[in-house]
Design a protein around this motif. Structure first.
Motif, PDB file in Angstrom:
ATOM      1  N   LEU A 212       2.883   7.156  -1.792  1.00 49.91           N
ATOM      2  CA  LEU A 212       4.329   7.385  -1.854  1.00 49.91           C
ATOM      3  C   LEU A 212       4.716   8.419  -0.806  1.00 49.91           C
ATOM      4  O   LEU A 212       4.190   9.538  -0.807  1.00 49.91           O
ATOM      5  CB  LEU A 212       4.737   7.882  -3.247  1.00 49.91           C
ATOM      6  N   ILE A 213       5.629   8.033   0.093  1.00 44.62           N
ATOM      7  CA  ILE A 213       6.174   8.964   1.077  1.00 44.62           C
ATOM      8  C   ILE A 213       7.506   9.492   0.544  1.00 44.62           C
ATOM      9  O   ILE A 213       8.417   8.709   0.236  1.00 44.62           O
ATOM     10  CB  ILE A 213       6.409   8.290   2.437  1.00 44.62           C
ATOM     11  N   VAL A 214       7.623  10.801   0.448  1.00 44.79           N
ATOM     12  CA  VAL A 214       8.881  11.448   0.079  1.00 44.79           C
ATOM     13  C   VAL A 214       9.339  12.223   1.297  1.00 44.79           C
ATOM     14  O   VAL A 214       8.612  13.082   1.800  1.00 44.79           O
ATOM     15  CB  VAL A 214       8.702  12.405  -1.123  1.00 44.79           C
ATOM     16  N   GLU A 215      10.524  11.895   1.797  1.00 42.03           N
ATOM     17  CA  GLU A 215      10.962  12.577   3.023  1.00 42.03           C
ATOM     18  C   GLU A 215      12.358  13.158   2.849  1.00 42.03           C
ATOM     19  O   GLU A 215      13.189  12.616   2.121  1.00 42.03           O
ATOM     20  CB  GLU A 215      10.900  11.640   4.224  1.00 42.03           C
TER      21      GLU A 215
ATOM     22  N   GLU B 151       0.810  -1.218   0.000  1.00 47.17           N
ATOM     23  CA  GLU B 151       0.000   0.000   0.000  1.00 47.17           C
ATOM     24  C   GLU B 151       0.841   1.266   0.000  1.00 47.17           C
ATOM     25  O   GLU B 151       0.373   2.326  -0.425  1.00 47.17           O
ATOM     26  CB  GLU B 151      -0.913   0.032   1.235  1.00 47.17           C
ATOM     27  N   ILE B 152       2.064   1.176   0.508  1.00 37.92           N
ATOM     28  CA  ILE B 152       2.850   2.378   0.741  1.00 37.92           C
ATOM     29  C   ILE B 152       4.326   2.118   0.454  1.00 37.92           C
ATOM     30  O   ILE B 152       4.821   0.996   0.615  1.00 37.92           O
ATOM     31  CB  ILE B 152       2.658   2.860   2.202  1.00 37.92           C
ATOM     32  N   THR B 153       5.015   3.143   0.001  1.00 36.93           N
ATOM     33  CA  THR B 153       6.455   3.038  -0.223  1.00 36.93           C
ATOM     34  C   THR B 153       7.114   4.344   0.187  1.00 36.93           C
ATOM     35  O   THR B 153       6.462   5.387   0.254  1.00 36.93           O
ATOM     36  CB  THR B 153       6.765   2.694  -1.697  1.00 36.93           C
ATOM     37  N   LEU B 154       8.399   4.276   0.480  1.00 40.15           N
ATOM     38  CA  LEU B 154       9.141   5.428   1.009  1.00 40.15           C
ATOM     39  C   LEU B 154      10.394   5.656   0.193  1.00 40.15           C
ATOM     40  O   LEU B 154      11.149   4.721  -0.092  1.00 40.15           O
ATOM     41  CB  LEU B 154       9.518   5.180   2.467  1.00 40.15           C
ATOM     42  N   ILE B 155      10.630   6.909  -0.177  1.00 43.08           N
ATOM     43  CA  ILE B 155      11.892   7.292  -0.802  1.00 43.08           C
ATOM     44  C   ILE B 155      12.467   8.452   0.003  1.00 43.08           C
ATOM     45  O   ILE B 155      11.766   9.420   0.325  1.00 43.08           O
ATOM     46  CB  ILE B 155      11.712   7.659  -2.290  1.00 43.08           C
ATOM     47  N   SER B 156      13.746   8.311   0.377  1.00 40.52           N
ATOM     48  CA  SER B 156      14.363   9.255   1.298  1.00 40.52           C
ATOM     49  C   SER B 156      15.447  10.082   0.617  1.00 40.52           C
ATOM     50  O   SER B 156      16.321   9.532  -0.064  1.00 40.52           O
ATOM     51  CB  SER B 156      14.969   8.498   2.484  1.00 40.52           C
ATOM     52  N   GLN B 157      15.400  11.364   0.853  1.00 42.27           N
ATOM     53  CA  GLN B 157      16.419  12.270   0.320  1.00 42.27           C
ATOM     54  C   GLN B 157      17.816  11.890   0.790  1.00 42.27           C
ATOM     55  O   GLN B 157      18.795  12.048   0.059  1.00 42.27           O
ATOM     56  CB  GLN B 157      16.078  13.695   0.752  1.00 42.27           C
ATOM     57  N   ASP B 158      17.934  11.361   2.011  1.00 36.93           N
ATOM     58  CA  ASP B 158      19.246  11.040   2.576  1.00 36.93           C
ATOM     59  C   ASP B 158      20.028  10.049   1.723  1.00 36.93           C
ATOM     60  O   ASP B 158      21.262  10.035   1.768  1.00 36.93           O
ATOM     61  CB  ASP B 158      19.093  10.473   3.993  1.00 36.93           C
ATOM     62  N   ASP B 159      19.326   9.218   0.969  1.00 38.67           N
ATOM     63  CA  ASP B 159      20.017   8.229   0.147  1.00 38.67           C
ATOM     64  C   ASP B 159      20.566   8.824  -1.145  1.00 38.67           C
ATOM     65  O   ASP B 159      21.113   8.093  -1.977  1.00 38.67           O
ATOM     66  CB  ASP B 159      19.080   7.063  -0.174  1.00 38.67           C
ATOM     67  N   TYR B 160      20.444  10.134  -1.297  1.00 35.42           N
ATOM     68  CA  TYR B 160      20.920  10.798  -2.510  1.00 35.42           C
ATOM     69  C   TYR B 160      22.023  11.817  -2.226  1.00 35.42           C
ATOM     70  O   TYR B 160      22.294  12.681  -3.054  1.00 35.42           O
ATOM     71  CB  TYR B 160      19.741  11.449  -3.250  1.00 35.42           C
ATOM     72  N   TYR B 161      22.671  11.697  -1.062  1.00 39.28           N
ATOM     73  CA  TYR B 161      23.827  12.543  -0.804  1.00 39.28           C
ATOM     74  C   TYR B 161      24.904  12.270  -1.841  1.00 39.28           C
ATOM     75  O   TYR B 161      25.168  11.112  -2.191  1.00 39.28           O
ATOM     76  CB  TYR B 161      24.401  12.271   0.585  1.00 39.28           C
ATOM     77  N   ILE B 162      25.503  13.333  -2.329  1.00 40.89           N
ATOM     78  CA  ILE B 162      26.651  13.195  -3.220  1.00 40.89           C
ATOM     79  C   ILE B 162      27.813  12.662  -2.392  1.00 40.89           C
ATOM     80  O   ILE B 162      28.130  13.230  -1.347  1.00 40.89           O
ATOM     81  CB  ILE B 162      27.002  14.540  -3.868  1.00 40.89           C
TER      82      ILE B 162
ATOM     83  N   ARG C  39      20.147  16.106  -6.620  1.00 46.71           N
ATOM     84  CA  ARG C  39      18.748  16.507  -6.791  1.00 46.71           C
ATOM     85  C   ARG C  39      18.120  15.902  -8.046  1.00 46.71           C
ATOM     86  O   ARG C  39      16.969  15.464  -8.030  1.00 46.71           O
ATOM     87  CB  ARG C  39      18.712  18.044  -6.844  1.00 46.71           C
ATOM     88  N   GLU C  40      18.890  15.856  -9.116  1.00 48.36           N
ATOM     89  CA  GLU C  40      18.372  15.329 -10.383  1.00 48.36           C
ATOM     90  C   GLU C  40      18.031  13.841 -10.260  1.00 48.36           C
ATOM     91  O   GLU C  40      16.975  13.390 -10.721  1.00 48.36           O
ATOM     92  CB  GLU C  40      19.393  15.550 -11.498  1.00 48.36           C
ATOM     93  N   ALA C  41      18.922  13.071  -9.620  1.00 52.23           N
ATOM     94  CA  ALA C  41      18.683  11.635  -9.462  1.00 52.23           C
ATOM     95  C   ALA C  41      17.492  11.384  -8.537  1.00 52.23           C
ATOM     96  O   ALA C  41      16.695  10.458  -8.769  1.00 52.23           O
ATOM     97  CB  ALA C  41      19.933  10.953  -8.914  1.00 52.23           C
ATOM     98  N   PHE C  42      17.370  12.184  -7.484  1.00 48.57           N
ATOM     99  CA  PHE C  42      16.255  12.069  -6.537  1.00 48.57           C
ATOM    100  C   PHE C  42      14.931  12.256  -7.259  1.00 48.57           C
ATOM    101  O   PHE C  42      14.009  11.432  -7.154  1.00 48.57           O
ATOM    102  CB  PHE C  42      16.442  13.111  -5.437  1.00 48.57           C
ATOM    103  N   PHE C  43      14.837  13.309  -8.049  1.00 46.50           N
ATOM    104  CA  PHE C  43      13.611  13.597  -8.801  1.00 46.50           C
ATOM    105  C   PHE C  43      13.346  12.508  -9.849  1.00 46.50           C
ATOM    106  O   PHE C  43      12.208  12.067 -10.029  1.00 46.50           O
ATOM    107  CB  PHE C  43      13.730  14.957  -9.466  1.00 46.50           C
ATOM    108  N   HIS C  44      14.399  12.066 -10.513  1.00 52.89           N
ATOM    109  CA  HIS C  44      14.275  11.039 -11.540  1.00 52.89           C
ATOM    110  C   HIS C  44      13.674   9.757 -10.961  1.00 52.89           C
ATOM    111  O   HIS C  44      12.772   9.149 -11.557  1.00 52.89           O
ATOM    112  CB  HIS C  44      15.646  10.750 -12.164  1.00 52.89           C
ATOM    113  N   ASP C  45      14.146   9.345  -9.779  1.00 52.44           N
ATOM    114  CA  ASP C  45      13.653   8.112  -9.184  1.00 52.44           C
ATOM    115  C   ASP C  45      12.215   8.256  -8.681  1.00 52.44           C
ATOM    116  O   ASP C  45      11.431   7.293  -8.731  1.00 52.44           O
ATOM    117  CB  ASP C  45      14.579   7.668  -8.051  1.00 52.44           C
ATOM    118  N   ILE C  46      11.854   9.448  -8.220  1.00 51.90           N
ATOM    119  CA  ILE C  46      10.461   9.688  -7.837  1.00 51.90           C
ATOM    120  C   ILE C  46       9.549   9.547  -9.056  1.00 51.90           C
ATOM    121  O   ILE C  46       8.496   8.910  -8.993  1.00 51.90           O
ATOM    122  CB  ILE C  46      10.300  11.082  -7.198  1.00 51.90           C
ATOM    123  N   LYS C  47       9.980  10.091 -10.164  1.00 55.94           N
ATOM    124  CA  LYS C  47       9.195   9.994 -11.391  1.00 55.94           C
ATOM    125  C   LYS C  47       9.094   8.550 -11.871  1.00 55.94           C
ATOM    126  O   LYS C  47       8.060   8.135 -12.405  1.00 55.94           O
ATOM    127  CB  LYS C  47       9.799  10.883 -12.477  1.00 55.94           C
TER     128      LYS C  47
END
Length: 211
Positions: free
Chosen positions: A107-110, A32-43, A66-74
């Protein structure tokens, strides 16, 4: 797959965001739910020395891919599964896990900058802001970094004063008033968090007719 219902969750360091997320996710089945975290996209900064890491500011929007984070959300929007290496806080002694992030109706975006990144903020259907008084947040940060991560107290205080607090004031606090739900978490009583997540998840289920 229909567009997921996207919930953005952001909070100051030491706000209790991690505990909130765990409690919130427990209200739903894994499909029902999934999570994507900004922390996993640190350079990656693991090429830096310990002293350079002390001075390096991880609390700037430019520290994130930022680009990869947005790309994976899409990709999740498009029904694709995302495979991402878990962030290990530049600890060379930890072998990172490979995260498998599957698309789901919710989708949880944090992350600290999810409201500041306009392309991500525009995707959010519901925004949750988790906050705490600075003295409370700092005490929690010290406890976490000194005990759990073995950092030096001088390093923790340097980063708090020079990086963490200024970043919060510039990149997160200005968006508090646009959020749908603001949770002030100044106590360490888990019951309050559980009660808050009960209310939010029940409202969400009613809205999405998941029952």
């Amino acid at each position: 797959m229909n567009k997921p219902y996207v919930i953005g969750i952001a909070g100051s360091s030491g706000s209790g965001k991690t505990f909130f997320l765990k409690s919130f996710l427990n209200h739903f089945a894994v499909d029902e739910i999934t999570l994507i975290s900004q922390d996993d996209y640190y350079i990656p900064a693991n090429t830096k020395t310990r002293e350079e890491n002390r001075l390096y500011n991880f609390d700037l929007p430019t520290s994130i891919d930022r680009e990869a984070f947005f790309h994976d959300i899409k990709d999740l929007f498009d029904g694709k599964t995302v495979f991402k290496e878990e962030y290990t806080f530049n600890n060379p002694n930890i072998k990172p896990n490979i995260l498998e992030i599957k698309p789901a109706p919710i989708l949880i975006v944090e992350g600290l900058f999810i409201f500041h990144y306009t392309e991500i903020n525009d995707l959010l259907d519901y925004r949750i802001f988790i906050d705490a008084e600075e003295s409370v947040a700092l005490e929690r940060r010290l406890k976490r970094d000194l005990i759990e991560r073995g950092y030096d107290k001088d390093d923790v205080m340097y980063k708090w004063i020079e990086h963490v607090a200024p970043s919060y004031n510039q990149y997160l606090l200005p968006y508090r008033d646009i959020c749908d739900n603001v949770l002030i978490n100044n106590t360490d009583d888990p019951l309050l968090i559980h009660q808050a997540t009960n209310i939010i998840s029940d409202d969400l289920r009613e809205k999405l007719q998941l029952l």
